[in-house]
Each structure stands twice: as C-alpha cells, then as structure tokens.
Design a protein around this motif. Sequence first.
Motif, PDB file in Angstrom:
ATOM      1  N   SER A  56     -11.395  -8.589  -2.918  1.00 28.31           N
ATOM      2  CA  SER A  56     -11.014  -7.927  -4.074  1.00 28.31           C
ATOM      3  C   SER A  56     -10.243  -9.089  -4.878  1.00 28.31           C
ATOM      4  O   SER A  56      -9.306  -9.833  -4.205  1.00 28.31           O
ATOM      5  CB  SER A  56     -10.043  -6.906  -3.953  1.00 28.31           C
ATOM      6  N   PRO A  57     -10.345  -9.227  -6.309  1.00 31.35           N
ATOM      7  CA  PRO A  57      -9.633 -10.284  -7.264  1.00 31.35           C
ATOM      8  C   PRO A  57      -8.119  -9.537  -7.329  1.00 31.35           C
ATOM      9  O   PRO A  57      -7.376 -10.492  -7.707  1.00 31.35           O
ATOM     10  CB  PRO A  57     -10.204 -10.021  -8.763  1.00 31.35           C
ATOM     11  N   ASP A  67     -16.468  -5.864  -2.496  1.00 31.82           N
ATOM     12  CA  ASP A  67     -17.476  -5.717  -1.268  1.00 31.82           C
ATOM     13  C   ASP A  67     -16.941  -4.711  -0.559  1.00 31.82           C
ATOM     14  O   ASP A  67     -15.962  -4.936  -0.007  1.00 31.82           O
ATOM     15  CB  ASP A  67     -17.710  -7.018  -0.841  1.00 31.82           C
ATOM     16  N   TYR A  68     -17.573  -3.426  -0.277  1.00 32.82           N
ATOM     17  CA  TYR A  68     -17.258  -2.399   0.291  1.00 32.82           C
ATOM     18  C   TYR A  68     -17.247  -2.518   1.827  1.00 32.82           C
ATOM     19  O   TYR A  68     -16.933  -1.724   2.515  1.00 32.82           O
ATOM     20  CB  TYR A  68     -17.643  -1.200  -0.104  1.00 32.82           C
ATOM     21  N   ASP A  98      -9.106   3.507   3.223  1.00 30.79           N
ATOM     22  CA  ASP A  98      -9.284   3.844   1.696  1.00 30.79           C
ATOM     23  C   ASP A  98     -10.800   3.672   1.299  1.00 30.79           C
ATOM     24  O   ASP A  98     -11.173   2.216   1.407  1.00 30.79           O
ATOM     25  CB  ASP A  98      -8.208   3.127   0.752  1.00 30.79           C
ATOM     26  N   VAL A  99     -11.343   4.584   0.794  1.00 22.00           N
ATOM     27  CA  VAL A  99     -12.675   4.147  -0.061  1.00 22.00           C
ATOM     28  C   VAL A  99     -12.315   4.418  -1.199  1.00 22.00           C
ATOM     29  O   VAL A  99     -11.876   5.425  -1.826  1.00 22.00           O
ATOM     30  CB  VAL A  99     -13.884   5.101   0.514  1.00 22.00           C
ATOM     31  N   VAL A 100     -12.894   3.538  -2.436  1.00 23.81           N
ATOM     32  CA  VAL A 100     -12.516   3.813  -3.744  1.00 23.81           C
ATOM     33  C   VAL A 100     -13.990   3.925  -4.491  1.00 23.81           C
ATOM     34  O   VAL A 100     -14.832   3.083  -4.972  1.00 23.81           O
ATOM     35  CB  VAL A 100     -12.071   2.442  -4.230  1.00 23.81           C
ATOM     36  N   PRO A 101     -14.340   5.066  -4.703  1.00 19.10           N
ATOM     37  CA  PRO A 101     -15.764   5.616  -5.193  1.00 19.10           C
ATOM     38  C   PRO A 101     -15.954   5.672  -6.745  1.00 19.10           C
ATOM     39  O   PRO A 101     -16.870   5.585  -7.497  1.00 19.10           O
ATOM     40  CB  PRO A 101     -16.212   6.788  -4.622  1.00 19.10           C
ATOM     41  N   ASN A 102     -14.843   5.761  -7.217  1.00 17.07           N
ATOM     42  CA  ASN A 102     -14.671   5.925  -8.883  1.00 17.07           C
ATOM     43  C   ASN A 102     -15.305   4.614  -9.441  1.00 17.07           C
ATOM     44  O   ASN A 102     -15.864   4.585 -10.724  1.00 17.07           O
ATOM     45  CB  ASN A 102     -13.518   6.307  -9.448  1.00 17.07           C
ATOM     46  N   HIS A 103     -14.921   3.259  -9.038  1.00 14.45           N
ATOM     47  CA  HIS A 103     -15.120   2.308  -9.942  1.00 14.45           C
ATOM     48  C   HIS A 103     -14.934   1.038  -8.642  1.00 14.45           C
ATOM     49  O   HIS A 103     -14.425   0.937  -7.699  1.00 14.45           O
ATOM     50  CB  HIS A 103     -13.865   2.028 -10.889  1.00 14.45           C
ATOM     51  N   SER A 104     -15.771   0.012  -9.159  1.00  6.45           N
ATOM     52  CA  SER A 104     -15.484  -1.520  -8.346  1.00  6.45           C
ATOM     53  C   SER A 104     -14.791  -2.376  -8.870  1.00  6.45           C
ATOM     54  O   SER A 104     -14.007  -1.996 -10.172  1.00  6.45           O
ATOM     55  CB  SER A 104     -16.865  -1.886  -8.171  1.00  6.45           C
ATOM     56  N   SER A 105     -14.993  -3.508  -8.512  1.00  3.38           N
ATOM     57  CA  SER A 105     -14.377  -4.809  -9.353  1.00  3.38           C
ATOM     58  C   SER A 105     -15.221  -5.286 -10.337  1.00  3.38           C
ATOM     59  O   SER A 105     -16.536  -5.197 -10.096  1.00  3.38           O
ATOM     60  CB  SER A 105     -13.833  -5.764  -8.346  1.00  3.38           C
TER      61      SER A 105
END
Length: 516
Positions: A56-57, A67-68, A98-105
Amino acid sequence: MPETWWRGAAIYQVYLRSFADGNGDGLGDLAGLRSRLAYLSALGIDAIWLNPWYPSPMSDGGYDVADYRNIEPIFGTLAEAEKLIQEAHDLNIKIIIDVVPNHSSDQNAWFQEALAAGPGSEARERFWFRPGKDGGPPNDWQSIFGGPAWTQVPDGEWYLHLFAPEQPDFNWNSDAVREEFLDVLRFWYDRGVDGIRIDSAAVLIKDPDAEPDGLDPYTDRDAVHDVYREWRRVSDTYSGRFLIGEVWLPDQERFARYLRPDELHTAFNFDFLSCPWEPSALRRVIDTTLATHEPIGAPPTWVLSNHDVTRPVTRYGRADTSFTHDDRKHGMPSDRELGIRRARAAALLAMALPGGVYVYQGEELGLPEVEDIPDALLQDPIWARSGHTDRGRDGCRVPVPWSGDAPPYGYGGDPWLPQPPDWQELTVEAEEHDASSMLNLYRTALRIRRDRLGDGTITWVPLGDEVLAFARESGLTCVVNLGQEPVRLPDHQQICLASGPVDGGLLPSDTAVWLI
C-alpha cells in the motif's frame, strides 16, 4: 477450539504499524508482532485481528490496497505472514485479517489499467468512471473524509471515491470484481487465516446514476446481501472460519439482516462503543443488541475502542462520554482519574456480556488519546481533507510502549508517531509489576472470562436505576455502579474481580465487580 470458537472469543486488534518494531525503522512489523506473541498469549486472548497488511502507498494507513495477495514490504514478507499464522496457531491463537472490498489503491494494477484503457473500456467497468455534468462531477456526493467524492482524470472522466482520492471505489455490479474477491478469500483461507474482517461492509453497492429518491444511494443497499451470501458459501467450505462485518447502521433491524444464517457470522457493535457512560443508555443498547441477535442465533460483539475512535480513558473522562465520527471532541477537557476508573469498569462490563469481545492494542494498558501531536506530524488523511479542522484518528494510533522510562519505550526505532514523554508508568514492563494495573485487570478478567463467560445469555438483576447488574449461566454476576453514591452489593459468596476498591458490602461509583 470448537468450530464456532468465534462465538465467545476474546479478540485482540493489532494495528501493525504501531504495535512493535522488529527492525528498528520506527514502523511496527511482522517481526515485532511475532516477538510479542508470548505477551498476547499471556494476556489471555483467543485471536488476533490485524488491520490491512497488504502492499500500500499508505495514503490511508493501509486501507488503500495495491495488492490483496501479498504483504507490504515495510511489514515483512508473505513467508513471514505464514510463519506468524503458524506460530500463533501453536499458541492456540487464531488469526483474523482485514479485507477491504469497497475500494483499492489508485496504485492497484486494475486501476492503473483502467486509467490507461480510457473511456468505455472493460477495465473501467470494474470501477465507477462517469462523464461529468454541467462542467463538474457527475453528482454532488461528498467523501466520507471530506470534500467531493469524485476526482477527474486527464481524459475528462471522473471516478468515484467514498474515501480519499487515492482510494477508487470498486463497481460491485462487475462480475470480475466479485470473482476477484472470492479468490482473495480463498487465497488467505488456504494460508491458514481463521477469519475475515470486512471493512466498510455496508457501502459496496451504489448507484451514482440514480435520481434522488429518498434512499441512501450507497449505504445498505439491498443487493449488498447477495455479495455476502457468496462470501459465506466460500467461507463455509473451510472448517472453523468466520466473517465479521464493519457495519455502521442506526437501524438495528437492517443491521440484523447482515447476520442471517447464510451471510456474515458476526458484526461489530458500534452502538455499544458509541454509547455514553449512562445507565439507561447502556441498558438500552445491551437490550437492543441482545434482542437483535438472539432471534437469528448470531453472537453479539462488544467493543470499547479501535483504530478509528477516541480511546476510552480519554472519552470516559469527559463531560460528554459519547462518541461520534462527526465530533471527536478534540481538546475537550478530560479528567484522567475519572476516565481510568470508568474505563476499568467498562472493561469488566464488556467482558461479562455474552458473545465476543474485542480489545484494541493499548486498551489493556489504559493508554489515553494523544491529542497534542504536532500538526506537521499528523498523517491521517482526514486532517488534510477536512481543511485542517478535524485532527483525525492519529491520536489512538500512537505506538505501544513496552519498557523503559523514555520514548521509544522498547517499541523499536524512532516511532512514526511521537509517544508522550510521560508514558513510563504505562509501559507493559511497568504494569506487569503493579498488581493493580490496567494490564493485570485485563489479564485476570480474560482468564476468568475464558472459564466462566463468553457465549450465552444474561438475566438482569434489579438493583436500581443507576446500576447495571446481570447474572450469567456460570453463576457469575456482574454489577456496575454508574451512579454517584455507593450501592449495596447483592448476596454473594465472593468477589472474583473488581475494577477498583470495594468498601465492604458497598460498591463505589463508577466501579464494576464480578461476583459468585
């Protein structure tokens, strides 16, 4: 542990960047966490939940995922993550990620491909790209972090981001997006992860093209439940795994829909976390929570703090003890001694209630919110997006103090957020040697909880309007005095644990006890 271990588990939240620094660069990492697993085992927790650990930045503390299926290099490697999972399992500690499904980088390969592909491309269908309207964005949606929720790209189109511009929203109408995340779940379950915490779980489905109709255009849309039914089918193919949602909803009936037997196993109880330290309000939240969960057979969860909210010691010391994201009450005076006394009582209340309980790192040490971080060092995007009017969440993310009399208190290198110079009495080392410390209160409570509490039900014991008292199946009774005057304890054989001194048969104000 049984396959439904999560129903009554004590889960410890690790904000990896601030927990323990293993390589001396000032940033917490997997090496630091692995070196402290024995501490967590001794604390008495059943599982660790880690905030995002992906590449992640760091525009939003890792919630902007590039990158998941890999690990952020500042934290370590995928091989180290696999070692952590194994070492934790060897100590009978489960791992939740934690999984972040709403948005990416915006640095995610898919988004970079979408930018390059241009308008009308299949790559852009994975996100919400739209032409502008009347020389501006497609609509007037505002970002949760402040400012417009749309950003324009060089070819003229706009993309949606409910959070920061560096966090483009996925379009969950896309089959490719749905399949991608099902594969992400399998990837981590195959590596031994025991649970998935779903970030911003209620906002996946949205309709930016809809005309205003009185409905929320992006929160709690009915179609979101189809997503979690798919996730549940995948999760159920793995033994003993579970899904927990971050679901902020004011409507308990709508909230309960996420916990139906074919959707999520549990969801965070933010009503309890946000509730003021008042007996009628707490009783109402507890009753409503139990009434919501019992008919569908889902276990409640009890949470006092996390990486997004003001720490309990500070919050409970204020004249207004409630919490909202809209007003963090930065700078509002807080009585430290009162806050500590109430936070200790609140911990025993939360741990005595039926279901799961979450402990945020440093909560067990009684760390206060750090409200004097210099402006130049604040890193939460809320600070910039609010036009420097909201100082954001950095104050609860200051690195953990482990030992010594001065920063970095055994944490590792020079911490990425400054630790206060007066935390020497709040280190793990100092509190381990103090029988009355918050740390030893938590250790004792978690040990008793494992034997006598967890999943189940309660029976209220009437002791007056200012007192919360209830009995559990094991015979343990929890009594919390939220009034100004001492109250007489009910008949009992012994006090198992008290959050503060008890005067004979009288329970002082802002004190909790566990009785048998």
